[in-house]
Design an enzyme around this catalytic site. Structure first.
Site, PDB file in Angstrom:
ATOM      1  N   GLU A   1       0.865  -1.380   0.207  1.00  0.00           N
ATOM      2  CA  GLU A   1       0.164  -0.017   0.071  1.00  0.00           C
ATOM      3  C   GLU A   1       0.836   1.333  -0.067  1.00  0.00           C
ATOM      4  O   GLU A   1       1.635   1.427   0.774  1.00  0.00           O
ATOM      5  CB  GLU A   1      -0.903   0.030   1.266  1.00  0.00           C
ATOM      6  CG  GLU A   1      -1.868  -1.308   1.436  1.00  0.00           C
ATOM      7  CD  GLU A   1      -2.314  -1.475   2.640  1.00  0.00           C
ATOM      8  OE1 GLU A   1      -2.106  -0.724   3.603  1.00  0.00           O
ATOM      9  OE2 GLU A   1      -2.952  -2.600   2.670  1.00  0.00           O
TER      10      GLU A   1
ATOM     11  N   LEU B   1      -6.166  -1.433  -0.303  1.00  0.00           N
ATOM     12  CA  LEU B   1      -5.842  -1.537   1.115  1.00  0.00           C
ATOM     13  C   LEU B   1      -6.310  -2.939   1.645  1.00  0.00           C
ATOM     14  O   LEU B   1      -7.524  -3.161   2.037  1.00  0.00           O
ATOM     15  CB  LEU B   1      -6.545  -0.510   1.859  1.00  0.00           C
ATOM     16  CG  LEU B   1      -6.197  -0.164   3.350  1.00  0.00           C
ATOM     17  CD1 LEU B   1      -6.589   1.043   3.817  1.00  0.00           C
ATOM     18  CD2 LEU B   1      -6.371  -1.503   4.427  1.00  0.00           C
TER      19      LEU B   1
ATOM     20  N   GLU C   1      -4.787  -6.270   3.145  1.00  0.00           N
ATOM     21  CA  GLU C   1      -3.281  -6.952   3.427  1.00  0.00           C
ATOM     22  C   GLU C   1      -3.450  -8.544   3.046  1.00  0.00           C
ATOM     23  O   GLU C   1      -2.500  -8.967   2.821  1.00  0.00           O
ATOM     24  CB  GLU C   1      -3.138  -6.908   5.160  1.00  0.00           C
ATOM     25  CG  GLU C   1      -2.534  -5.674   5.599  1.00  0.00           C
ATOM     26  CD  GLU C   1      -3.363  -4.455   5.608  1.00  0.00           C
ATOM     27  OE1 GLU C   1      -4.849  -4.807   5.474  1.00  0.00           O
ATOM     28  OE2 GLU C   1      -3.061  -3.240   5.850  1.00  0.00           O
TER      29      GLU C   1
ATOM     30  N   GLN D   1       2.248  -1.876   5.919  1.00  0.00           N
ATOM     31  CA  GLN D   1       2.811  -0.468   6.234  1.00  0.00           C
ATOM     32  C   GLN D   1       3.213  -0.407   7.657  1.00  0.00           C
ATOM     33  O   GLN D   1       4.110   0.288   7.733  1.00  0.00           O
ATOM     34  CB  GLN D   1       1.550   0.417   5.849  1.00  0.00           C
ATOM     35  CG  GLN D   1       1.630   1.871   5.795  1.00  0.00           C
ATOM     36  CD  GLN D   1       0.667   2.340   4.842  1.00  0.00           C
ATOM     37  OE1 GLN D   1      -0.297   2.676   5.514  1.00  0.00           O
ATOM     38  NE2 GLN D   1       0.968   2.785   3.759  1.00  0.00           N
ATOM     39  N   PHE D   2       2.480  -1.155   8.435  1.00  0.00           N
ATOM     40  CA  PHE D   2       3.068  -1.303   9.741  1.00  0.00           C
ATOM     41  C   PHE D   2       3.068  -2.687  10.210  1.00  0.00           C
ATOM     42  O   PHE D   2       2.091  -3.426   9.843  1.00  0.00           O
ATOM     43  CB  PHE D   2       2.361  -0.510  10.949  1.00  0.00           C
ATOM     44  CG  PHE D   2       2.517   0.850  10.800  1.00  0.00           C
ATOM     45  CD1 PHE D   2       3.381   1.856  11.729  1.00  0.00           C
ATOM     46  CD2 PHE D   2       1.718   1.793   9.897  1.00  0.00           C
ATOM     47  CE1 PHE D   2       3.542   2.815  11.746  1.00  0.00           C
ATOM     48  CE2 PHE D   2       2.164   3.036   9.936  1.00  0.00           C
ATOM     49  CZ  PHE D   2       2.938   3.516  10.789  1.00  0.00           C
ATOM     50  N   ALA D   3       4.076  -3.548  10.801  1.00  0.00           N
ATOM     51  CA  ALA D   3       4.013  -4.784  11.298  1.00  0.00           C
ATOM     52  C   ALA D   3       2.839  -5.397  11.843  1.00  0.00           C
ATOM     53  O   ALA D   3       2.093  -6.095  11.438  1.00  0.00           O
ATOM     54  CB  ALA D   3       4.959  -4.933  12.135  1.00  0.00           C
ATOM     55  N   ASP D   4       2.020  -4.434  12.618  1.00  0.00           N
ATOM     56  CA  ASP D   4       0.625  -4.593  13.299  1.00  0.00           C
ATOM     57  C   ASP D   4      -0.225  -5.092  12.485  1.00  0.00           C
ATOM     58  O   ASP D   4      -0.619  -5.838  12.470  1.00  0.00           O
ATOM     59  CB  ASP D   4       0.397  -3.242  14.264  1.00  0.00           C
ATOM     60  CG  ASP D   4       1.287  -2.580  14.886  1.00  0.00           C
ATOM     61  OD1 ASP D   4       1.228  -2.425  16.066  1.00  0.00           O
ATOM     62  OD2 ASP D   4       2.418  -2.313  14.304  1.00  0.00           O
ATOM     63  N   PHE D   5      -0.298  -4.514  11.082  1.00  0.00           N
ATOM     64  CA  PHE D   5      -1.461  -4.872  10.184  1.00  0.00           C
ATOM     65  C   PHE D   5      -1.272  -6.147   9.427  1.00  0.00           C
ATOM     66  O   PHE D   5      -2.086  -6.796   8.926  1.00  0.00           O
ATOM     67  CB  PHE D   5      -1.239  -3.825   9.115  1.00  0.00           C
ATOM     68  CG  PHE D   5      -1.706  -2.486   9.606  1.00  0.00           C
ATOM     69  CD1 PHE D   5      -2.492  -2.304  10.616  1.00  0.00           C
ATOM     70  CD2 PHE D   5      -1.176  -1.299   9.182  1.00  0.00           C
ATOM     71  CE1 PHE D   5      -2.718  -0.754  11.070  1.00  0.00           C
ATOM     72  CE2 PHE D   5      -1.460  -0.087   9.397  1.00  0.00           C
ATOM     73  CZ  PHE D   5      -2.249   0.073  10.430  1.00  0.00           C
TER      74      PHE D   5
ATOM     75  N   HIS E   1       0.672   0.785  16.486  1.00  0.00           N
ATOM     76  CA  HIS E   1       1.704   1.025  15.424  1.00  0.00           C
ATOM     77  C   HIS E   1       2.957   0.868  15.876  1.00  0.00           C
ATOM     78  O   HIS E   1       3.838   1.536  15.585  1.00  0.00           O
ATOM     79  CB  HIS E   1       1.595   2.606  14.734  1.00  0.00           C
ATOM     80  CG  HIS E   1       0.228   3.003  14.069  1.00  0.00           C
ATOM     81  ND1 HIS E   1      -0.998   2.883  14.559  1.00  0.00           N
ATOM     82  CD2 HIS E   1       0.156   2.969  12.536  1.00  0.00           C
ATOM     83  CE1 HIS E   1      -1.776   3.297  13.410  1.00  0.00           C
ATOM     84  NE2 HIS E   1      -1.129   3.321  12.340  1.00  0.00           N
TER      85      HIS E   1
END
Lengths: 323, 341
Positions: free
Chosen positions: A29, A58, A60, A82-86, A127
């Site tokens: 993304e 968007l 994942e 975009q962030f590891a969390d996602f 995040h």
């Protein structure tokens, strides 16, 4: 040779592999026009164009699923979360599809998932997490965690060349803090730890951002007469068990440290292996320094109370040495 | 359980006539028939082996859905890639997977396609352009989009095709995958097999939408509806979608109406299905109805039917014998090949 940052090292490593191998492509993304949320892929769209630099909806799970399919067909996707969390949104694709394909039916899945992780940036519950332990226990996935500029480049290049799904945890706190000068071809073998600093009195087994903090603590302690050996694991799967045991046999005292939360964190696995295989070499119990078992909080006061601080590492080392 | 009526008008589901039959080569038509017969023969053999205690764990019958699998796969080239689901045995056979490969996998043999590491028809073979499914439904959709993406990137005129059920179409990956395919105009075809039940759950408990094809509109892609037991109609509709995909016009969602004629797996007696439904759909059996049409068109007669039966039986016996003769999975290799070298 000019100095580059940890972030630029990732970019340089990816770019070199894109130039070397036409099968490598980037998917995620906002990675094209915008150059990625952290600008890791800045300039790539101009240089390589679409579809090799592929901005996606968007989604994942679709990003990771499409990466699996493309990889099975022989391409080498580098997917950015975009962030590891996602990555939680695409969990199934990694733990069930990618991880099991080779074991089940011999299909290679040469893909890399880039996971900007970690705190210190006041990112809060969604995040700033370090989800490496979610994956380190899944047979079939490889997990690497670069802590230096050199390994940021060397591991992304090795990950891209690997024929397995590799999860590459890049630490946001280190992105622009670390600088180094690199020359020549930089390739870091996956599964090989690094002795970041030699020492006689105690081993600090760690990875990722905690190598940065651990090295500062070790320098401070050296001035107080305590020689800390810092082991930078670099890769959790495969794990360089021998490097850990060798250091334990040398110092007889160990502190294991990571930024991830404690319970079920990878440190438990390291402590267990030391207990199984080097118990008779130990002069003190293995101590773990890790984050508190809570979500990552946002406010600076809370995040600092949550995450392991240099003072926590120092205290654990001194307690272990004094035991 | 009372079945509420939520039928789209009959006319919306495409079917073919005897006239339509004439537009096709007899070889193609007999091939479709033959592959359906092969599929049912293998399906029956798997059930028999289970009852003899020779194979363990789940057997998933595709009885009643053979025409859908065979007809759709027949619309592809051999170098197109399929991602079959558990009830697409006919697709695997049609795309070139030998029966023994399926049987070796069901039997957990050391030299089966998964070496005993996975069961049933849960395997893939890159040599045959078949991607293995996983049990989490709809996961194959984004993965097959990735396969299609590889064709697009390499400028190959190949197509990726997979299937999904009425139940599986409610998983998020269905949405993410079709949306992704629509945006990128991928050479991708998705066939939604509405076989009325997902395990014990009827379609009215799966979605409030009037049908499944209407979902395509939300992704900006075309859709089609077809009678899933009309093998020729399935072939024609799929062929149009495949040609569109191959020509660069992007993905298509096809809804095919059919019926799962057995339980979810062999342990399930499907008592929750009203008997009238089974009776109604038995009359639409894809093999019997297609045979009758071929006979009317003088493409099939007793002699040809007999020859096909004998050949299929020979193949089945030989392939079963081969599979049963293979050694069992070897525990010494349990830990091997988790990673590619």
């Amino acid at each position: 040779m000019s100095e580059i940052t940890y972030l630029e090292a990732i970019r340089e490593g990816m770019r070199e592999e894109m130039l070397r191998d036409g099968n490598v492509f980037c998917i995620g993304e906002d990675i094209g026009t915008y150059g990625g949320a952290f600008r890791v892929t800045a300039g790539f769209l101009q240089e390589f164009g679409r579809p090799r630099i592929l901005d996606t909806p968007l989604s994942e799970s679709a990003i990771l699923g499409a990466s699996v399919g493309a990889a099975i067909m022989g391409l080498r996707p580098v997917a950015e979360m975009q962030f590891a969390d996602f990555v939680a949104n695409g969990f199934n694709m990694l733990v069930n599809f990618a991880a099991k394909a080779h074991y089940r039916w011999g299909a290679k899945v040469p893909m890399v998932v880039r996971l900007p992780s970690g705190g210190g940036t006041r990112g809060g519950p969604f995040h700033a997490t370090n989800p490496e332990a979610w994956f380190a226990r899944v047979p079939g996935l490889k997990v690497v965690v670069p802590a230096t500029v050199r390994d940021a480049k060397g591991l992304i290049k090795s990950a891209i060349r690997d024929d397995n799904p590799v999860l590459y945890f890049e630490h946001k706190y280190l992105y622009r803090r670390l600088k180094d000068t690199l020359e020549g071809e930089v390739l870091t073998p996956i599964g090989k730890a690094r002795v970041a600093r030699e020492g006689l009195h105690v081993s600090l087994v760690t990875y990722g951002s905690m190598v940065y903090h651990g090295m500062n603590v070790a320098e401070e302690l050296a001035r107080e007469g305590v020689e800390v050996e810092v082991i930078d694991l670099r890769s959790l799967v495969p794990l360089d068990e021998e490097a850990i045991l060798e250091s334990v046999r040398k110092t007889s005292r160990v502190v294991v440290c990571h930024e991830d939360t404690k319970t079920g964190g990878f440190g438990g696995e390291i402590a267990a292996r030391i207990a199984e295989k080097a118990f008779e070499h130990l002069d003190a119990p293995v101590r773990r320094v890790a984050a508190k078992d809570t979500p990552v909080p946002h406010a600076p006061q809370l995040e600092d109370a949550f995450a392991p601080q240099p003072a926590d590492i120092k205290r654990a080392i001194l307690e272990t040495v004094a035991y | 359980m009372p079945r509420t009526s939520r039928k789209s008008s009959e006319a919306e589901f495409r079917s073919t006539t005897q006239e339509d039959l004439k537009r096709h080569d007899a070889g193609l038509l007999l091939g479709l028939y033959r592959d359906m017969v092969r599929t049912r023969a293998l399906d029956n053999r798997i059930e028999a082996l289970y009852k003899q205690g020779k194979l363990v764990a789940g057997c998933y019958s595709s009885r009643g859905q053979e025409g859908l699998s065979v007809g759709s796969t027949a619309a592809l080239r051999k170098d197109d890639v399929i991602g079959p689901m558990i009830r697409n045995l006919g697709s695997m056979l049609r795309h070139g997977i030998p029966m023994t490969m399926v049987l070796r996998n069901y039997l957990g043999r050391a030299n089966g396609p998964t070496k005993g590491r996975d069961g049933s028809s849960h395997f893939g073979s890159l040599e045959h352009n078949v991607i293995a499914p996983i049990s989490m439904l709809a996961s194959l959709i984004p993965v097959m989009c990735g396969v299609a993406l590889s064709f697009q990137m390499r400028k190959e005129d190949r197509v990726a095709l997979t299937w999904i059920g009425d139940g599986g179409s409610n998983v998020g990956d269905f949405h993410e995958g079709l949306n992704f395919a629509g945006v990128l105009k991928l050479p991708f075809v998705l066939i939604l097999e509405n076989n009325q039940y997902a395990y014990s759950t009827p379609i009215e408990y799966q979605t409030a939408a009037k049908d499944f094809a209407c979902r395509a509109q939300g992704y900006g892609i075309p859709s089609a509806k077809v009678e899933g037991n009309d093998t020729l109609a399935v072939y024609e509709v799929t062929r149009e979608a495949v040609e569109r995909a191959r020509g660069g016009a992007g993905p298509t969602l096809i809804e095919a109406r059919t019926m799962r004629m057995r339980g979810h797996a062999i342990h399930d007696d499907a008592k929750y299905v009203p008997q009238e439904m089974f009776d109604e759909w038995e009359k639409k059996d894809p093999i019997a109805t297609f045979a009758e049409r071929l006979r009317k068109a003088k493409i099939l007669d007793d002699k040809v039917a007999k020859r096909i039966d004998v050949e299929v039986k020979e193949e089945l016996e030989q392939q079963t014998e081969d599979a049963l003769a293979q050694p069992p999975a070897d525990p010494a290799h349990e830990i091997d090949e988790v990673y590619a070298p």
